[in-house]
Design a protein around this motif. Sequence first.
Motif, short mmCIF file in Angstrom:
data_model
loop_
_atom_site.label_atom_id
_atom_site.label_comp_id
_atom_site.label_asym_id
_atom_site.label_seq_id
_atom_site.Cartn_x
_atom_site.Cartn_y
_atom_site.Cartn_z
N HIS A 148 0.96 -1.32 0.03
CA HIS A 148 -0.12 -0.20 -0.04
C HIS A 148 0.62 1.38 0.14
N GLY A 149 1.97 1.06 -0.72
CA GLY A 149 2.61 2.19 -0.90
C GLY A 149 3.98 2.57 0.16
N MET A 150 3.82 1.83 1.16
CA MET A 150 4.82 1.94 2.25
C MET A 150 5.87 0.76 2.10
N ALA A 151 7.15 1.16 2.20
CA ALA A 151 8.19 0.31 1.96
C ALA A 151 8.30 -0.59 3.42
N GLN A 152 8.31 -2.07 3.28
CA GLN A 152 8.35 -3.05 4.30
C GLN A 152 9.59 -2.99 4.57
N ASN A 153 10.71 -2.98 3.92
CA ASN A 153 12.05 -3.17 4.03
C ASN A 153 12.71 -1.75 4.38
N ASP A 154 13.88 -1.91 5.14
CA ASP A 154 14.51 -0.53 5.41
C ASP A 154 15.64 -0.46 4.00
N VAL A 155 15.10 0.72 3.42
CA VAL A 155 16.04 1.12 2.34
C VAL A 155 16.70 2.49 2.48
N GLY A 156 16.61 2.92 3.75
CA GLY A 156 17.33 4.19 4.15
C GLY A 156 16.32 5.22 4.38
N MET A 157 16.79 6.17 4.86
CA MET A 157 16.16 7.39 5.38
C MET A 157 15.91 8.59 4.11
N ARG A 158 16.97 8.55 3.31
CA ARG A 158 16.92 9.44 2.07
C ARG A 158 16.48 8.73 0.70
N THR A 159 15.60 7.79 0.90
CA THR A 159 15.31 7.03 -0.23
C THR A 159 13.75 7.06 -0.58
N ASP A 160 13.43 7.34 -1.83
CA ASP A 160 12.27 7.48 -2.35
C ASP A 160 12.13 6.09 -3.17
N VAL A 161 10.86 5.62 -3.19
CA VAL A 161 10.59 4.45 -3.79
C VAL A 161 9.15 4.51 -4.83
N LEU A 162 9.57 4.43 -6.01
CA LEU A 162 8.39 4.28 -6.96
C LEU A 162 8.20 2.79 -7.20
N ASP A 163 6.78 2.54 -6.68
CA ASP A 163 6.53 1.09 -6.73
C ASP A 163 5.82 0.73 -7.98
N GLY A 164 6.11 -0.34 -8.42
CA GLY A 164 5.00 -1.08 -9.36
C GLY A 164 5.18 -0.37 -10.97
N CYS A 165 6.21 0.49 -11.12
CA CYS A 165 6.43 1.26 -12.25
C CYS A 165 7.62 0.55 -12.98
N PRO A 166 7.14 0.55 -14.45
CA PRO A 166 8.34 -0.06 -15.49
C PRO A 166 9.52 0.71 -15.36
N LYS A 167 10.87 0.09 -15.33
CA LYS A 167 11.90 0.60 -15.21
C LYS A 167 12.47 1.95 -15.95
N ALA A 168 12.24 1.69 -17.14
CA ALA A 168 12.79 2.78 -17.95
C ALA A 168 11.94 3.98 -18.02
N GLU A 169 10.47 4.00 -17.76
CA GLU A 169 9.67 5.05 -17.34
C GLU A 169 9.98 5.58 -16.18
N GLY A 170 10.31 4.90 -15.10
CA GLY A 170 10.20 5.18 -13.64
C GLY A 170 11.44 5.99 -13.50
N MET A 171 12.86 5.67 -14.34
CA MET A 171 13.88 6.21 -13.90
C MET A 171 13.48 7.83 -14.44
N MET A 172 12.92 7.97 -15.37
CA MET A 172 12.69 9.27 -16.12
C MET A 172 11.81 10.09 -15.12
N LEU A 173 10.84 9.22 -14.64
CA LEU A 173 9.99 10.22 -13.66
C LEU A 173 10.71 10.60 -12.30
N LEU A 174 11.53 9.75 -11.79
CA LEU A 174 12.35 10.01 -10.82
C LEU A 174 13.09 11.19 -10.99
#
Length: 345
Positions: A202-228
């Motif tokens: 539901h949009g919340m990271a369940q694993n610890d990926v760090g305090m300065r990390t933004d997660v784009l979940d369920g998005c195709p990689k090529a499009e997601g990199m450009m979006l970020l």
Amino acid sequence: MAVREDILRIFPESMRNRWKKAAEQGERLQEIRLRAERPVLLYMEGREYFLTGAGELTGQEGQAVRADRAELEELLSYVCSSSMYAYEEEISRGYLTLPGGHRMGLVGEAVLTDGGKVRNLKYISGMNIRISHEIRGAADRVLPWVCEEGRPLNVLILSPPGCGKTTLLRDLVRQISDGNRFCAGRTVGVVDERSEIAGSFHGMAQNDVGMRTDVLDGCPKAEGMMLLLRSMAPEVIAVDELGGEEELKSVRQALKCGCAVLATMHAGNIREAQERLFGTGASVFSRYVLLSGRGGAGGEGCFERRECAGAGGRSEREGCPERKGQGRRVSVLDRDGNSLWSGVC
């Protein structure tokens, strides 16, 4: 204890007694395979076990309980909170992310759109419940080699399937995000196309990926990199299972914007990776990390599917001591394939 409780919560109350003993093995458990009218299978540290009707684990197929289609339907309905329609989009991708970062893969009869794309699955005939194991410190031994002059380098992690690429990537993301003794903390953007790095629920990271990390979940990689790049101004971008030409174009664009890139790929050696990257891999990545079994870096297959949790207290230039049940050959190479470090973790 947390993994044990997570596993039990996957199943409705009516099924939990059968799964109690398996859940007690949660720290070792990797996959639960349920197939309609077939024996229930569990995988722990590279070994296969059957589940008996009493909930015991056995190596004897004749003692195995068989999954019932009605049980699969009940389990899926429970996981979807009795609202299959609300989860239709996730099901169309072939999996559901569960609380705790675990994942349920699904197969059955595909329901297609007019354009021939999968809209949903019905008559579910099989499930693969993959248990997420977050191992803090998994990247300790390679961290000195993927940072240089206080900044993270472009890193591609390579191995055959099931050797721990995602676990290593996840811990690299965490340590680079939070900061470590080799570089200060960086803003990291994770494109988590299959919800395996952060394990978002539901949009919340369940694993610890760090305090300065933004997660784009369920998005195709090529499009997601450009979006970020457009929206979050990351200093580092991380993706799992790099493959297609469009994804590589997005990697190049990220590099042009001054981002470092952390990625993984199914490959046994640099040559294979470069061939899959259309001969351009060497010019993109500064470091390659190869994971393999006990037989040596880049060897065939893996000894097992559990990652090293770090050696603790050893010099950063030393390898992890080989431990029973955790042997893994790790090698770090430069862009030209020259070995910088190797050890067993």
